[in-house]
Scaffold this motif. Structure first.
Motif, PDB file in Angstrom:
ATOM      1  N   VAL A 230     -19.974   2.843   2.700  1.00  0.00           N
ATOM      2  CA  VAL A 230     -19.093   2.398   3.778  1.00  0.00           C
ATOM      3  C   VAL A 230     -17.639   2.546   3.348  1.00  0.00           C
ATOM      4  O   VAL A 230     -16.792   3.066   4.087  1.00  0.00           O
ATOM      5  CB  VAL A 230     -19.404   0.950   4.178  1.00  0.00           C
ATOM      6  N   PHE A 231     -17.346   2.110   2.140  1.00  0.00           N
ATOM      7  CA  PHE A 231     -15.984   2.242   1.623  1.00  0.00           C
ATOM      8  C   PHE A 231     -15.564   3.708   1.571  1.00  0.00           C
ATOM      9  O   PHE A 231     -14.432   4.068   1.921  1.00  0.00           O
ATOM     10  CB  PHE A 231     -15.891   1.613   0.234  1.00  0.00           C
ATOM     11  N   GLU A 232     -16.472   4.587   1.130  1.00  0.00           N
ATOM     12  CA  GLU A 232     -16.169   6.013   1.036  1.00  0.00           C
ATOM     13  C   GLU A 232     -15.834   6.598   2.405  1.00  0.00           C
ATOM     14  O   GLU A 232     -14.979   7.487   2.518  1.00  0.00           O
ATOM     15  CB  GLU A 232     -17.354   6.762   0.422  1.00  0.00           C
ATOM     16  N   ALA A 233     -16.498   6.103   3.451  1.00  0.00           N
ATOM     17  CA  ALA A 233     -16.220   6.594   4.796  1.00  0.00           C
ATOM     18  C   ALA A 233     -14.888   6.080   5.329  1.00  0.00           C
ATOM     19  O   ALA A 233     -14.182   6.778   6.072  1.00  0.00           O
ATOM     20  CB  ALA A 233     -17.350   6.185   5.742  1.00  0.00           C
ATOM     21  N   VAL A 234     -14.530   4.864   4.959  1.00  0.00           N
ATOM     22  CA  VAL A 234     -13.318   4.230   5.478  1.00  0.00           C
ATOM     23  C   VAL A 234     -12.061   4.755   4.800  1.00  0.00           C
ATOM     24  O   VAL A 234     -11.038   5.013   5.461  1.00  0.00           O
ATOM     25  CB  VAL A 234     -13.401   2.703   5.315  1.00  0.00           C
ATOM     26  N   TRP A 235     -12.109   4.912   3.496  1.00  0.00           N
ATOM     27  CA  TRP A 235     -10.891   5.146   2.717  1.00  0.00           C
ATOM     28  C   TRP A 235     -10.022   6.292   3.229  1.00  0.00           C
ATOM     29  O   TRP A 235      -8.797   6.130   3.375  1.00  0.00           O
ATOM     30  CB  TRP A 235     -11.228   5.357   1.237  1.00  0.00           C
ATOM     31  N   PRO A 236     -10.573   7.482   3.530  1.00  0.00           N
ATOM     32  CA  PRO A 236      -9.707   8.585   3.962  1.00  0.00           C
ATOM     33  C   PRO A 236      -8.979   8.314   5.276  1.00  0.00           C
ATOM     34  O   PRO A 236      -8.005   9.010   5.597  1.00  0.00           O
ATOM     35  CB  PRO A 236     -10.684   9.767   4.115  1.00  0.00           C
ATOM     36  N   GLN A 237      -9.449   7.334   6.044  1.00  0.00           N
ATOM     37  CA  GLN A 237      -8.890   7.101   7.371  1.00  0.00           C
ATOM     38  C   GLN A 237      -7.884   5.956   7.405  1.00  0.00           C
ATOM     39  O   GLN A 237      -7.412   5.563   8.480  1.00  0.00           O
ATOM     40  CB  GLN A 237     -10.032   6.856   8.359  1.00  0.00           C
ATOM     41  N   GLN A 270      -8.021  10.275  -6.457  1.00  0.00           N
ATOM     42  CA  GLN A 270      -7.521  10.378  -5.099  1.00  0.00           C
ATOM     43  C   GLN A 270      -7.072   9.017  -4.576  1.00  0.00           C
ATOM     44  O   GLN A 270      -6.065   8.914  -3.863  1.00  0.00           O
ATOM     45  CB  GLN A 270      -8.598  10.954  -4.181  1.00  0.00           C
ATOM     46  N   MET A 271      -7.819   7.953  -4.922  1.00  0.00           N
ATOM     47  CA  MET A 271      -7.427   6.619  -4.481  1.00  0.00           C
ATOM     48  C   MET A 271      -6.065   6.237  -5.015  1.00  0.00           C
ATOM     49  O   MET A 271      -5.214   5.719  -4.288  1.00  0.00           O
ATOM     50  CB  MET A 271      -8.469   5.589  -4.923  1.00  0.00           C
ATOM     51  N   LEU A 272      -5.837   6.483  -6.301  1.00  0.00           N
ATOM     52  CA  LEU A 272      -4.545   6.136  -6.881  1.00  0.00           C
ATOM     53  C   LEU A 272      -3.419   6.910  -6.203  1.00  0.00           C
ATOM     54  O   LEU A 272      -2.335   6.364  -5.940  1.00  0.00           O
ATOM     55  CB  LEU A 272      -4.562   6.401  -8.383  1.00  0.00           C
ATOM     56  N   ARG A 273      -3.675   8.178  -5.927  1.00  0.00           N
ATOM     57  CA  ARG A 273      -2.656   8.977  -5.233  1.00  0.00           C
ATOM     58  C   ARG A 273      -2.400   8.417  -3.834  1.00  0.00           C
ATOM     59  O   ARG A 273      -1.248   8.293  -3.404  1.00  0.00           O
ATOM     60  CB  ARG A 273      -3.111  10.434  -5.148  1.00  0.00           C
ATOM     61  N   ASP A 274      -3.479   8.070  -3.134  1.00  0.00           N
ATOM     62  CA  ASP A 274      -3.333   7.535  -1.788  1.00  0.00           C
ATOM     63  C   ASP A 274      -2.613   6.190  -1.793  1.00  0.00           C
ATOM     64  O   ASP A 274      -1.793   5.911  -0.910  1.00  0.00           O
ATOM     65  CB  ASP A 274      -4.698   7.383  -1.132  1.00  0.00           C
ATOM     66  N   THR A 277       1.080   7.280  -2.304  1.00  0.00           N
ATOM     67  CA  THR A 277       1.738   8.072  -1.263  1.00  0.00           C
ATOM     68  C   THR A 277       1.630   7.458   0.120  1.00  0.00           C
ATOM     69  O   THR A 277       2.475   7.715   0.987  1.00  0.00           O
ATOM     70  CB  THR A 277       1.160   9.500  -1.234  1.00  0.00           C
ATOM     71  N   ARG A 278       0.579   6.658   0.355  1.00  0.00           N
ATOM     72  CA  ARG A 278       0.436   6.011   1.659  1.00  0.00           C
ATOM     73  C   ARG A 278       0.811   4.534   1.619  1.00  0.00           C
ATOM     74  O   ARG A 278       0.651   3.815   2.602  1.00  0.00           O
ATOM     75  CB  ARG A 278      -0.999   6.164   2.168  1.00  0.00           C
ATOM     76  N   SER A 279       1.293   4.081   0.478  1.00  0.00           N
ATOM     77  CA  SER A 279       1.742   2.689   0.325  1.00  0.00           C
ATOM     78  C   SER A 279       0.658   1.705   0.768  1.00  0.00           C
ATOM     79  O   SER A 279       0.904   0.746   1.502  1.00  0.00           O
ATOM     80  CB  SER A 279       3.028   2.433   1.120  1.00  0.00           C
ATOM     81  N   ILE A 280      -0.577   1.952   0.317  1.00  0.00           N
ATOM     82  CA  ILE A 280      -1.705   1.099   0.675  1.00  0.00           C
ATOM     83  C   ILE A 280      -1.737  -0.132  -0.223  1.00  0.00           C
ATOM     84  O   ILE A 280      -1.555  -0.034  -1.438  1.00  0.00           O
ATOM     85  CB  ILE A 280      -3.030   1.882   0.549  1.00  0.00           C
ATOM     86  N   ARG A 281      -1.984  -1.270   0.384  1.00  0.00           N
ATOM     87  CA  ARG A 281      -2.128  -2.509  -0.372  1.00  0.00           C
ATOM     88  C   ARG A 281      -3.604  -2.860  -0.447  1.00  0.00           C
ATOM     89  O   ARG A 281      -4.247  -3.084   0.574  1.00  0.00           O
ATOM     90  CB  ARG A 281      -1.366  -3.650   0.306  1.00  0.00           C
TER      91      ARG A 281
END
Length: 346
Positions: A230-237, A270-274, A277-281
């Protein structure tokens, strides 16, 4: 199998599970009812809460709380009745929120006890919507998720003890809410009864594609309590400046690496990059460690919402303490529909 005045049934950890727990990992024992000492109370369990965190406590891996020792009573929150009291603050017959664990009787010095609200319609609700799961949903979503009107909030285990509350609170805050649950019946319930805008069955194919369709503007808040695919499906979006409160990873608690297991992608680079670059908290939390001083705020607001019918709540009630192990195994397999609670002396 019911509790008796002179016998204490105890369900103890018989061995540490490897992978998913089985009935052989638990043992039902019978012993004497403990005697309260000076300044102590004897409590009889009426309701026992079953929660995913208990799987972690069965392991000896280092964590935020001590492991259950082999031969020790399984831990768990309870609604308990005062049977005898040598404590000036508690009287026989009172119902209290306690930590008796998986047993009929326990002794407490009073420091871990909390009185139930006077207007509580059903005592077991103190273990769910008005207890730790509700508190977890409330603080994780509002403090870490910080949902804003018009944003899209996604929550997994959408009809569970935490997820159902997350989605309903997000709707009260003016958000679009998409749930993810296991099975058509749960998804129908999330939309029809809880008011979600959509709910996706994670057992069906192409979750990522269906999620993209359900969230055309991306995801602003993802409330994480499952992990895994589920997490894998959510993360890119996740959108720029998305927030991800993390309160659990139930899909991963019983995983055991094996030599022939299918390879899974390493998402860390990829998560660390995201995140950058996307300022995800993304923030994990243990509810009482992080927000224990704000329980009163939660209890008042959630109590009002429940009384007004703005928050709906469903319990999965199991009769008999002796059935707790099988019920817990079912909980980890997603067989519950709502908050899993055991009526101890049924």
């Amino acid at each position: 199998m019911n509790a008796s005045p002179d016998t204490n049934r105890r369900i103890v950890l018989a061995r540490r599970p490897v992978g998913a727990p089985t009935l052989l990992d638990f043992r039902l024992e019978y012993g004497p009812v403990p005697e309260p000492g000076e300044g102590e109370v004897l409590l009889r369990t009426r309701y026992l809460s079953l929660d995913p965190y208990m799987r972690g406590r069965m392991s000896d891996a280092k964590s935020y709380a001590p492991s259950v020792a082999i031969g020790a009573v399984m831990v768990g929150g309870t609604v308990a009745e005062v049977v005898r009291s040598n404590h000036p603050d508690f009287q026989p017959g009172e119902l209290l929120l306690a930590n008796n664990g998986w047993q009929d009787y326990a002794v407490s010095n009073g420091k871990d006890l909390m009185r139930l609200p006077d207007n509580l319609e059903q005592p077991s609700w103190a273990l769910g919507v008005l207890g730790m799961p509700g508190f977890t949903a409330y603080m994780g979503l509002l403090d870490i998720g910080n949902p804003q009107p018009g944003e899209t909030v996604v929550v997994a285990a959408a009809t569970g003890a935490v997820g159902a509350n997350v989605g309903q609170i997000a709707k009260l805050k003016g958000c679009r809410v998409v749930g993810i649950a296991g099975g058509a019946a749960k998804c129908q319930y999330a939309v029809r009864d809880l008011g979600f805008d959509a709910c996706l069955d994670h057992r069906e194919a192409d979750l990522a594609g269906r999620l993209a369709t359900a969230c055309p503007d991306g995801i602003d808040v993802y409330y994480e309590n499952v992990g895994g695919k589920v997490f894998e499906a959510v993360w890119p979006q996740l959108n720029r400046h998305a927030r991800v409160p993390v309160c659990g990873l139930i899909a991963q608690y019983s995983q055991v690496p094996t030599a022939d297991a299918p390879a899974t992608p390493d998402l860390r680079p990829q998560m660390l990059r995201d995140i950058l670059t996307r300022s995800i908290r993304i923030q994990g939390f243990i509810i009482f460690d992080s927000y224990g001083n704000r329980y009163g705020e939660f209890a008042q607001q959630m109590g009002e919402w429940v009384a007004q019918g703005k928050i709906k709540y469903r319990e999965h009630l199991v009769d008999g303490l002796e059935n707790a192990p099988q019920a817990f195994i079912g909980l980890l397999e997603g067989k519950n529909f709502g908050k899993m609670v055991v009526k101890a002396d049924a």
